[in-house]
Design an enzyme around this catalytic site. Structure first.
Site, PDB file in Angstrom:
ATOM      1  N   ASN A   1       2.871   3.060 -10.641  1.00 34.79           N
ATOM      2  CA  ASN A   1       1.606   3.136 -11.395  1.00 34.79           C
ATOM      3  C   ASN A   1       0.387   3.398 -10.506  1.00 34.79           C
ATOM      4  OD1 ASN A   1      -0.438   2.282 -13.600  1.00 34.79           O
ATOM      5  ND2 ASN A   1      -0.758   0.791 -11.960  1.00 34.79           N
TER       6      ASN A   1
ATOM      7  N   ASP B   1       0.885  -1.174   0.000  1.00 35.08           N
ATOM      8  CA  ASP B   1       0.000   0.000   0.000  1.00 35.08           C
ATOM      9  C   ASP B   1       0.916   1.215   0.000  1.00 35.08           C
ATOM     10  OD1 ASP B   1      -1.524   2.213   0.662  1.00 35.08           O
ATOM     11  OD2 ASP B   1      -2.817   1.127   2.045  1.00 35.08           O
TER      12      ASP B   1
ATOM     13  N   LYS C   1      -0.958  15.164 -10.218  1.00 36.66           N
ATOM     14  CA  LYS C   1      -0.109  14.665 -11.311  1.00 36.66           C
ATOM     15  C   LYS C   1       0.944  15.701 -11.717  1.00 36.66           C
ATOM     16  CE  LYS C   1      -1.888  10.519 -11.789  1.00 36.66           C
ATOM     17  NZ  LYS C   1      -1.127   9.294 -11.484  1.00 36.66           N
TER      18      LYS C   1
ATOM     19  N   TYR D   1      -6.901  16.119  -9.019  1.00 33.47           N
ATOM     20  CA  TYR D   1      -6.136  15.103  -9.759  1.00 33.47           C
ATOM     21  C   TYR D   1      -5.037  15.791 -10.574  1.00 33.47           C
ATOM     22  CZ  TYR D   1      -5.404  11.113 -12.956  1.00 33.47           C
ATOM     23  OH  TYR D   1      -4.868  10.081 -13.687  1.00 33.47           O
TER      24      TYR D   1
END
Ligand code: NAP
Length: 252
Positions: free
Chosen positions: A93, A66, A170, A166
């Site tokens: 990923n 995790d 990123k 998000y």
């Protein structure tokens, strides 16, 4: 114990891009050992059994991981050290998305824990193992939505997409990539930010799979092929860059 295979860790290998990447890297290449990092071991066992049934030529195994837990990251690093003594390729990923354009503070914490702090701390924990590889690589799975240049460009195809939390996570992952290229590059490690493109996965929930298909989302197998190309050295000319599949790249 040293391995004569290329030792590859894929985080978030229990679904979507990570799952397809684990298979694509072992389907035809007997010299790869892909360790599928999964946060849910029971789900991971099912995924491993499905992929084994497809008779890959390389080796697949499971590792509980995790990325939001220091305890889990430390235990995974110790296990990799004991089992392999090195890591050749790290594919960061594992990721999550929050669909709301503006999130609550707890939402922001969760998304940054997974998409930014996770790859940061995992890569740090594996630095010594990457250093023992003769050709170390790190691939951070990011998104076009993390491009600050595209966000600021009204002509960009993703300009109208919201998802600010998000996007922010990123963009931070992209900065991490450039920092890692500087720091890990000092011992020869190659680092990329890779966008898998808009693909049909569970990223925004299983219920969105049809919505993704309707909007032209591709199979995440296409993303996996893009990652295979980086692992195989076909994008070495773009090391340190923000790349995507089909030989394309994005502005930071
Ligand atoms: N799908 C797209 O269109 C798209 C576009 C651009 C970028 N991406 C990026 O691609 C990557 C993979 O996403 P996906 O589309 O394949 O979505 P997905 O099908 O939801 O897969 C995400 C994977 O990450 C794992 N994960 C989530 N939180 C984790 C944690 N704390 N620790 C370890 N693993 C964790 C999930 O585990 P569980 O199976 O246990 O949930 C799952 O295996 C993400 O970084 C995403 O941002 C996807």
């Amino acid at each position: 114990m040293a391995s004569d295979k290329q030792v590859i860790l894929v985080t978030g290998a229990s679904s979507g891009v990570g799952y397809d990447t684990a298979y694509a890297l072992t389907a035809t290449t007997p010299t790869n050992h892909v360790i599928m990092g999964v946060r849910n071991l029971a789900k991971g066992e099912t995924c491993l059994a499905e992929l084994q049934a497809r008779k890959p030529k390389g080796i697949l195994s499971l590792l509980e991981l995790d990325v939001t837990s220091d305890k889990s990251v430390d235990a995974a690093a110790k296990k990799l050290e004991a089992d392999f003594g090195r890591v050749d390729v790290l594919i960061n990923n594992a990721g999550i998305a929050i669909k709301a354009p503006h999130a609550t503070r707890p939402d922001l914490r969760v998304i940054f824990e997974t998409n930014v702090f996770g790859p940061t701390m995992l890569t740090l924990a594996l630095k010594a193992l990457l250093q023992r590889s003769s050709a170390p690589r790190v691939i951070n799975v990011t998104s076009e939505l993390g491009s600050i240049a595209s966000r600021a460009d009204p002509t960009s195809s993703s300009y109208a997409v919201g998802q600010n939390p998000y996007r922010m996570s990123k963009a931070a992952l992209n900065m991490l990539t450039v920092c890692q290229q500087k720091e890990l590059g000092e011992f020869g490690c190659k680092v990329w930010a890779f966008c898998p493109g808009f693909v049909v996965t569970n990223l925004t929930g299983e219920g969105d799979r049809q919505w993704r298909k309707d909007l032209g989302g591709e199979s995440s197998e296409t993303s996996a092929q893009g990652i295979v190309e980086i692992v195989e050295g076909k994008r070495d000319g773009e090391v340190g860059g923000f790349v995507t599949k089909y030989g394309k790249a994005f502005p930071w």
